[in-house]
Design a protein around this motif. Structure first.
Motif, mmCIF file in Angstrom:
data_model
loop_
_atom_site.group_PDB
_atom_site.id
_atom_site.type_symbol
_atom_site.label_atom_id
_atom_site.label_comp_id
_atom_site.label_asym_id
_atom_site.label_seq_id
_atom_site.Cartn_x
_atom_site.Cartn_y
_atom_site.Cartn_z
ATOM 1 N N VAL A 249 0.837 -1.200 0.000
ATOM 2 C CA VAL A 249 0.000 0.000 0.000
ATOM 3 C C VAL A 249 0.873 1.251 0.000
ATOM 4 O O VAL A 249 1.751 1.413 0.852
ATOM 5 C CB VAL A 249 -0.931 0.037 1.231
ATOM 6 C CG1 VAL A 249 -1.787 1.296 1.218
ATOM 7 C CG2 VAL A 249 -1.814 -1.194 1.272
ATOM 8 N N GLY A 250 0.644 2.130 -0.974
ATOM 9 C CA GLY A 250 1.366 3.389 -1.020
ATOM 10 C C GLY A 250 2.838 3.277 -1.353
ATOM 11 O O GLY A 250 3.601 4.239 -1.139
ATOM 12 N N ALA A 251 3.244 2.140 -1.915
ATOM 13 C CA ALA A 251 4.670 1.917 -2.168
ATOM 14 C C ALA A 251 5.263 2.929 -3.135
ATOM 15 O O ALA A 251 6.475 3.169 -3.117
ATOM 16 C CB ALA A 251 4.886 0.503 -2.707
ATOM 17 N N HIS A 252 4.436 3.544 -3.975
ATOM 18 C CA HIS A 252 4.951 4.439 -5.008
ATOM 19 C C HIS A 252 4.571 5.903 -4.765
ATOM 20 O O HIS A 252 4.719 6.736 -5.660
ATOM 21 C CB HIS A 252 4.438 3.986 -6.383
ATOM 22 C CG HIS A 252 4.887 2.597 -6.745
ATOM 23 N ND1 HIS A 252 4.207 1.480 -6.321
ATOM 24 C CD2 HIS A 252 5.951 2.164 -7.447
ATOM 25 C CE1 HIS A 252 4.830 0.395 -6.771
ATOM 26 N NE2 HIS A 252 5.880 0.781 -7.455
ATOM 27 N N ASN A 253 4.086 6.207 -3.575
ATOM 28 C CA ASN A 253 3.677 7.591 -3.303
ATOM 29 C C ASN A 253 4.792 8.586 -3.580
ATOM 30 O O ASN A 253 4.618 9.569 -4.319
ATOM 31 C CB ASN A 253 3.213 7.727 -1.856
ATOM 32 C CG ASN A 253 1.724 7.462 -1.687
ATOM 33 O OD1 ASN A 253 1.194 6.508 -2.257
ATOM 34 N ND2 ASN A 253 1.048 8.308 -0.929
ATOM 35 N N ARG A 254 5.952 8.363 -2.981
ATOM 36 C CA ARG A 254 7.026 9.345 -3.110
ATOM 37 C C ARG A 254 7.446 9.528 -4.571
ATOM 38 O O ARG A 254 7.589 10.650 -5.052
ATOM 39 C CB ARG A 254 8.238 8.928 -2.266
ATOM 40 C CG ARG A 254 9.397 9.921 -2.308
ATOM 41 C CD ARG A 254 10.540 9.466 -1.426
ATOM 42 N NE ARG A 254 10.154 9.414 -0.033
ATOM 43 C CZ ARG A 254 10.163 10.478 0.784
ATOM 44 N NH1 ARG A 254 10.544 11.666 0.312
ATOM 45 N NH2 ARG A 254 9.824 10.360 2.037
ATOM 46 N N ALA A 255 7.615 8.423 -5.291
ATOM 47 C CA ALA A 255 8.068 8.526 -6.678
ATOM 48 C C ALA A 255 7.042 9.233 -7.545
ATOM 49 O O ALA A 255 7.393 10.068 -8.399
ATOM 50 C CB ALA A 255 8.350 7.127 -7.236
ATOM 51 N N ILE A 256 5.758 8.927 -7.355
ATOM 52 C CA ILE A 256 4.724 9.553 -8.184
ATOM 53 C C ILE A 256 4.584 11.028 -7.842
ATOM 54 O O ILE A 256 4.427 11.874 -8.739
ATOM 55 C CB ILE A 256 3.388 8.798 -8.021
ATOM 56 C CG1 ILE A 256 3.498 7.385 -8.617
ATOM 57 C CG2 ILE A 256 2.253 9.557 -8.708
ATOM 58 C CD1 ILE A 256 2.296 6.499 -8.346
ATOM 59 N N LEU A 257 4.643 11.375 -6.557
ATOM 60 C CA LEU A 257 4.554 12.783 -6.177
ATOM 61 C C LEU A 257 5.721 13.579 -6.763
ATOM 62 O O LEU A 257 5.530 14.698 -7.271
ATOM 63 C CB LEU A 257 4.527 12.919 -4.657
ATOM 64 C CG LEU A 257 3.276 12.394 -3.944
ATOM 65 C CD1 LEU A 257 3.451 12.481 -2.440
ATOM 66 C CD2 LEU A 257 2.038 13.158 -4.384
ATOM 67 N N GLU A 258 6.913 13.023 -6.732
ATOM 68 C CA GLU A 258 8.055 13.703 -7.340
ATOM 69 C C GLU A 258 7.843 13.867 -8.838
ATOM 70 O O GLU A 258 8.156 14.922 -9.406
ATOM 71 C CB GLU A 258 9.332 12.905 -7.077
ATOM 72 C CG GLU A 258 9.812 12.961 -5.630
ATOM 73 C CD GLU A 258 11.063 12.134 -5.418
ATOM 74 O OE1 GLU A 258 11.510 11.458 -6.385
ATOM 75 O OE2 GLU A 258 11.594 12.146 -4.291
ATOM 76 N N GLU A 259 7.310 12.850 -9.473
ATOM 77 C CA GLU A 259 7.062 12.924 -10.912
ATOM 78 C C GLU A 259 6.040 14.001 -11.251
ATOM 79 O O GLU A 259 6.127 14.672 -12.289
ATOM 80 C CB GLU A 259 6.585 11.562 -11.409
ATOM 81 C CG GLU A 259 6.319 11.495 -12.902
ATOM 82 C CD GLU A 259 5.870 10.112 -13.309
ATOM 83 O OE1 GLU A 259 5.072 10.022 -14.232
ATOM 84 O OE2 GLU A 259 6.322 9.126 -12.689
ATOM 85 N N LEU A 260 5.064 14.187 -10.353
ATOM 86 C CA LEU A 260 4.037 15.202 -10.575
ATOM 87 C C LEU A 260 4.526 16.597 -10.212
ATOM 88 O O LEU A 260 3.798 17.575 -10.384
ATOM 89 C CB LEU A 260 2.783 14.871 -9.763
ATOM 90 C CG LEU A 260 2.014 13.618 -10.191
ATOM 91 C CD1 LEU A 260 0.870 13.340 -9.217
ATOM 92 C CD2 LEU A 260 1.477 13.776 -11.612
ATOM 93 N N GLY A 261 5.742 16.690 -9.709
ATOM 94 C CA GLY A 261 6.264 17.996 -9.337
ATOM 95 C C GLY A 261 5.877 18.443 -7.959
ATOM 96 O O GLY A 261 5.892 19.629 -7.650
#
Length: 405
Positions: free
Chosen positions: A388-400
């Motif tokens: 759960v939420g394993a990709h939160n940090r990477a996706i948020l960084e990708e979204l700026g």
């Protein structure tokens, strides 16, 4: 006090994870899915198999409730492991304005939005096709529900068993003594399969459209299941009686089903035409005179007189082992099968010989996984089942977005 706005930075180039250098058919396609249980996750996992980037929106901490169905796979749920490999998990509370803003930003770079939330939930979140199409004209929105967005059943909750019941499936399964459901989530699987094929069609259509127009797709579990019930429905055409539950046998073809052998085992066999019937009588039963028996002269009469014919077959098999019966059936070119349990399927020699097994990572270690039908090793994307939420940090960084939420 109004919610604190998200702090944004310049968007980097989108990334599309892949296990192999060879481009997959859906490489470059981004799918966002508000999904739970089986129907939508099965649809999007198949899109991921073809190389789509699938971002699974989950509730913070608890995630998709299917994560807690059981703990049979090293502590993980069997349904979840099956339907959620190769996805990225983004944990958002969509009732929180800041979290909703993340999804809104993510939709700017999304090709397909899939959802199977409770009836009306997506619309209340502003995620209907009507609400999104102005700002996202190329977005394909696929809604999976029990009964569809209108009609008297539109607000009813729907689970697999309930749809099987409404679609008449329970009337043709079991033995007739009481209703019996199919042992897998067949209504969810049918809906997920139609969602998958309709999304593929919409992507093809959009690719040939200079305006790259999106589309709204509504998939009803009931309609998907009733499509699969078309044979028994036509069998009951014009008010005729429907097929009677026949256990593992066939309601309209005989002999077709399980038969006991002399060593206490069971062999499954099926006769499809008169040539096979003659070969079965002569080369398997050793009773060539049965070909001329009026009770069994064609499939309709064999079906009508199935109890008498069953007695003949069981008597002939009573002096033979299952291995001997299968040997005779194979030599006579009669279709047959072993009655496997799940361990028999794990160990199936045909799947092993064809190299149909691989492995995928999970939060609890690597587990075996069947390659998707029609795909060989290297064709399908076979990546990890996410926590759960394993990709939160990477996706948020990708979204700026340079802060946690």
């Amino acid at each position: 006090m109004p919610p604190r706005p998200l702090r944004l930075i310049r968007l980097p180039q989108a990334r599309h994870a892949s296990s192999h250098s060879q481009p997959k058919p859906l490489a470059g396609i981004t799918v966002v899915s508000l999904e739970q249980a089986i129907a939508a996750p099965f649809c999007t996992r198949q899109l991921a198999d073809l190389g789509a980037r699938v971002i699974k929106i989950e509730r913070p901490k608890v995630g998709d409730f299917a994560r807690n169905y059981d703990t049979r796979v090293n502590g993980l749920a069997s349904h979840f492991v099956w339907t959620n490999r190769s996805k990225e998990s983004l944990a958002l509370d969509l009732k929180n304005p800041r979290h909703h803003a993340v999804l809104t930003r993510l939709l700017q770079k999304t090709d397909v939005l899939v959802q199977n939330l409770a009836p009306g939930a997506a619309a209340r979140l502003g995620l209907s096709h009507a609400a999104l199409k102005v700002q996202h004209p190329s977005l394909i929105v696929c809604n999976i529900s029990g009964y569809g967005p209108d009609g008297p059943y539109r607000d009813k909750k729907a689970y697999d068993l309930l749809i099987q019941s409404e679609a008449g499936m329970l009337s043709v399964t079991g033995t007739g003594t009481e209703p019996a459901k199919v042992g897998i989530s067949i209504a969810d699987i049918s809906a997920g399969s139609y969602a998958y094929s309709n999304i593929l069609a919409a992507l093809l259509q959009r690719a040939s459209d200079p305006a790259r127009t999106g589309r709204n797709i509504d998939i009803s579990m009931l309609e998907s299941m009733v499509e699969w019930m078309s044979f028994p429905m036509y069998y009951a055409y014009g008010g005729a009686a429907g097929p009677m539950p026949a256990g593992a046998s066939h309601a309209a073809i005989y002999p077709y089903g399980p038969f006991a052998t002399g060593d206490g085992k069971t062999v499954m066999l099926g006769i499809q035409n008169e040539r096979e019937w003659a070969a079965f009588c002569e080369r398997v039963l050793g009773r060539p005179e049965l070909v001329a028996d009026e009770r069994f002269g064609d499939n309709s009469r064999r079906t009508k007189n199935r109890e008498a014919l069953r007695g003949v077959i069981v008597e002939a098999f009573s002096s033979l082992s299952a291995e001997q019966v299968i040997e005779r059936l194979d030599k006579a070119s009669i279709a047959n099968a072993s009655v496997n349990d799940m361990q028999g399927v794990w160990d199936h020699p045909q799947l092993r010989a064809r190299g149909r097994w691989t492995e995928v990572d999970t939060p609890k270690g690597r587990v075996p996984a069947l390659l998707p039908p029609g795909m060989d090793e290297g064709d399908a994307r076979m990546e990890a089942v996410p926590d759960v939420g394993a990709h939160n940090r990477a996706i948020l960084e990708e979204l700026g977005i340079d802060e946690d939420i």
